[in-house]
Design a protein around this motif. Structure first.
Motif, PDB file in Angstrom:
ATOM      1  N   ARG A  95       0.835  -1.212   0.000  1.00 42.68           N
ATOM      2  CA  ARG A  95       0.000   0.000   0.000  1.00 42.68           C
ATOM      3  C   ARG A  95       0.865   1.254   0.000  1.00 42.68           C
ATOM      4  O   ARG A  95       0.527   2.246  -0.653  1.00 42.68           O
ATOM      5  CB  ARG A  95      -0.940  -0.022   1.197  1.00 42.68           C
ATOM      6  CG  ARG A  95      -2.032  -1.050   1.040  1.00 42.68           C
ATOM      7  CD  ARG A  95      -2.998  -1.055   2.181  1.00 42.68           C
ATOM      8  NE  ARG A  95      -3.982  -2.118   1.985  1.00 42.68           N
ATOM      9  CZ  ARG A  95      -4.670  -2.666   2.941  1.00 42.68           C
ATOM     10  NH1 ARG A  95      -4.515  -2.254   4.181  1.00 42.68           N
ATOM     11  NH2 ARG A  95      -5.537  -3.621   2.686  1.00 42.68           N
ATOM     12  N   ALA A  96       1.952   1.215   0.731  1.00 41.93           N
ATOM     13  CA  ALA A  96       2.854   2.363   0.745  1.00 41.93           C
ATOM     14  C   ALA A  96       3.467   2.561  -0.636  1.00 41.93           C
ATOM     15  O   ALA A  96       3.636   3.700  -1.095  1.00 41.93           O
ATOM     16  CB  ALA A  96       3.947   2.154   1.791  1.00 41.93           C
ATOM     17  N   THR A  97       3.773   1.460  -1.317  1.00 42.31           N
ATOM     18  CA  THR A  97       4.327   1.555  -2.673  1.00 42.31           C
ATOM     19  C   THR A  97       3.310   2.178  -3.619  1.00 42.31           C
ATOM     20  O   THR A  97       3.658   3.028  -4.447  1.00 42.31           O
ATOM     21  CB  THR A  97       4.730   0.157  -3.173  1.00 42.31           C
ATOM     22  OG1 THR A  97       5.672  -0.399  -2.261  1.00 42.31           O
ATOM     23  CG2 THR A  97       5.341   0.217  -4.550  1.00 42.31           C
ATOM     24  N   ILE A  98       2.051   1.763  -3.498  1.00 42.44           N
ATOM     25  CA  ILE A  98       0.998   2.346  -4.343  1.00 42.44           C
ATOM     26  C   ILE A  98       0.870   3.841  -4.071  1.00 42.44           C
ATOM     27  O   ILE A  98       0.796   4.649  -4.998  1.00 42.44           O
ATOM     28  CB  ILE A  98      -0.343   1.623  -4.102  1.00 42.44           C
ATOM     29  CG1 ILE A  98      -0.273   0.204  -4.655  1.00 42.44           C
ATOM     30  CG2 ILE A  98      -1.495   2.386  -4.746  1.00 42.44           C
ATOM     31  CD1 ILE A  98      -1.453  -0.661  -4.251  1.00 42.44           C
ATOM     32  N   GLY A  99       0.846   4.196  -2.790  1.00 39.10           N
ATOM     33  CA  GLY A  99       0.756   5.616  -2.432  1.00 39.10           C
ATOM     34  C   GLY A  99       1.935   6.409  -2.961  1.00 39.10           C
ATOM     35  O   GLY A  99       1.770   7.519  -3.483  1.00 39.10           O
ATOM     36  N   TRP A 100       3.135   5.840  -2.854  1.00 35.62           N
ATOM     37  CA  TRP A 100       4.318   6.543  -3.354  1.00 35.62           C
ATOM     38  C   TRP A 100       4.252   6.703  -4.866  1.00 35.62           C
ATOM     39  O   TRP A 100       4.617   7.748  -5.405  1.00 35.62           O
ATOM     40  CB  TRP A 100       5.581   5.788  -2.955  1.00 35.62           C
ATOM     41  CG  TRP A 100       6.813   6.483  -3.423  1.00 35.62           C
ATOM     42  CD1 TRP A 100       7.655   6.071  -4.385  1.00 35.62           C
ATOM     43  CD2 TRP A 100       7.312   7.743  -2.976  1.00 35.62           C
ATOM     44  NE1 TRP A 100       8.667   6.984  -4.570  1.00 35.62           N
ATOM     45  CE2 TRP A 100       8.476   8.027  -3.715  1.00 35.62           C
ATOM     46  CE3 TRP A 100       6.892   8.656  -2.031  1.00 35.62           C
ATOM     47  CZ2 TRP A 100       9.214   9.184  -3.518  1.00 35.62           C
ATOM     48  CZ3 TRP A 100       7.633   9.808  -1.843  1.00 35.62           C
ATOM     49  CH2 TRP A 100       8.779  10.062  -2.580  1.00 35.62           C
ATOM     50  N   ASN A 101       3.790   5.673  -5.575  1.00 29.77           N
ATOM     51  CA  ASN A 101       3.669   5.779  -7.031  1.00 29.77           C
ATOM     52  C   ASN A 101       2.647   6.833  -7.426  1.00 29.77           C
ATOM     53  O   ASN A 101       2.830   7.535  -8.421  1.00 29.77           O
ATOM     54  CB  ASN A 101       3.307   4.432  -7.646  1.00 29.77           C
ATOM     55  CG  ASN A 101       4.505   3.512  -7.728  1.00 29.77           C
ATOM     56  OD1 ASN A 101       5.629   3.973  -7.808  1.00 29.77           O
ATOM     57  ND2 ASN A 101       4.260   2.232  -7.697  1.00 29.77           N
ATOM     58  N   LEU A 102       1.562   6.942  -6.671  1.00 31.94           N
ATOM     59  CA  LEU A 102       0.577   7.998  -6.967  1.00 31.94           C
ATOM     60  C   LEU A 102       1.189   9.380  -6.785  1.00 31.94           C
ATOM     61  O   LEU A 102       0.940  10.289  -7.581  1.00 31.94           O
ATOM     62  CB  LEU A 102      -0.650   7.839  -6.072  1.00 31.94           C
ATOM     63  CG  LEU A 102      -1.588   6.694  -6.409  1.00 31.94           C
ATOM     64  CD1 LEU A 102      -2.679   6.580  -5.353  1.00 31.94           C
ATOM     65  CD2 LEU A 102      -2.202   6.892  -7.775  1.00 31.94           C
ATOM     66  N   ILE A 103       1.962   9.524  -5.734  1.00 35.80           N
ATOM     67  CA  ILE A 103       2.610  10.822  -5.504  1.00 35.80           C
ATOM     68  C   ILE A 103       3.646  11.092  -6.593  1.00 35.80           C
ATOM     69  O   ILE A 103       3.743  12.205  -7.123  1.00 35.80           O
ATOM     70  CB  ILE A 103       3.262  10.862  -4.109  1.00 35.80           C
ATOM     71  CG1 ILE A 103       2.170  10.871  -3.038  1.00 35.80           C
ATOM     72  CG2 ILE A 103       4.167  12.067  -3.948  1.00 35.80           C
ATOM     73  CD1 ILE A 103       2.673  10.680  -1.629  1.00 35.80           C
ATOM     74  N   LYS A 104       4.410  10.071  -6.939  1.00 40.57           N
ATOM     75  CA  LYS A 104       5.472  10.238  -7.931  1.00 40.57           C
ATOM     76  C   LYS A 104       4.903  10.569  -9.308  1.00 40.57           C
ATOM     77  O   LYS A 104       5.474  11.364 -10.045  1.00 40.57           O
ATOM     78  CB  LYS A 104       6.296   8.946  -7.993  1.00 40.57           C
ATOM     79  CG  LYS A 104       7.591   9.087  -8.746  1.00 40.57           C
ATOM     80  CD  LYS A 104       8.567   7.949  -8.457  1.00 40.57           C
ATOM     81  CE  LYS A 104       8.054   6.620  -8.912  1.00 40.57           C
ATOM     82  NZ  LYS A 104       9.081   5.563  -8.835  1.00 40.57           N
ATOM     83  N   ARG A 139       1.929  12.045  -9.973  1.00 35.10           N
ATOM     84  CA  ARG A 139       0.735  12.845  -9.705  1.00 35.10           C
ATOM     85  C   ARG A 139       0.256  13.620 -10.925  1.00 35.10           C
ATOM     86  O   ARG A 139      -0.933  13.836 -11.099  1.00 35.10           O
ATOM     87  CB  ARG A 139       0.962  13.769  -8.524  1.00 35.10           C
ATOM     88  CG  ARG A 139       2.017  14.829  -8.736  1.00 35.10           C
ATOM     89  CD  ARG A 139       2.316  15.586  -7.438  1.00 35.10           C
ATOM     90  NE  ARG A 139       3.369  16.543  -7.626  1.00 35.10           N
ATOM     91  CZ  ARG A 139       4.663  16.262  -7.580  1.00 35.10           C
ATOM     92  NH1 ARG A 139       5.041  15.029  -7.348  1.00 35.10           N
ATOM     93  NH2 ARG A 139       5.560  17.200  -7.756  1.00 35.10           N
TER      94      ARG A 139
END
Length: 118
Positions: free
Chosen positions: A66-75, A77
């Motif tokens: 989940r943290a990886t998904i969140g980081w990819n969304l931020i990256k 954006r």
């Protein structure tokens, strides 16, 4: 009289030896039982620890994904924002087209052909 005393003494000795043997056997049995109970408790504890470790690994795996998904969304954006904007534009265009189709249904074929001049 010495004979009867000797018999009584021998009987008492035999009885004491039997009692001691029984006590020794009971102590040995109790010790083995306690040892087996300790072993089974140790196995149960080891199984519990193993299960807890497996659950912790699963939970940490989910958290990290989940943290990886969140980081990819931020990256990414900007791409996410463009995709969301395209979705909204598509939704509005579809609603506009549906509204136009319902508005046109009141006209006949000749009026539609002449674009409402007749």
């Amino acid at each position: 009289m010495a004979n009867s005393t000797r018999k009584t003494t021998n009987a008492a000795t035999r009885s004491a030896k039997e009692t001691a043997s029984s006590a020794k056997q009971a102590a040995k049995s109790a010790g083995e039982s306690t040892l087996e109970n300790g072993r089974s408790a140790g196995r149960a504890t080891a199984e519990t620890v193993s299960t807890a470790q497996q659950q912790a690994r699963k939970t940490l795996g989910k958290i990290s994904s989940r943290a990886t998904i969140g980081w990819n969304l931020i990256k990414h954006r900007k791409a996410v924002a463009v995709g969301a904007a395209a979705g909204v534009i598509g939704l509005l265009g579809g609603a506009f087209a549906a509204g136009r189709a319902t508005e046109r249904s009141g006209r006949g074929p000749v009026t539609r052909y002449t674009k409402g001049r007749i």
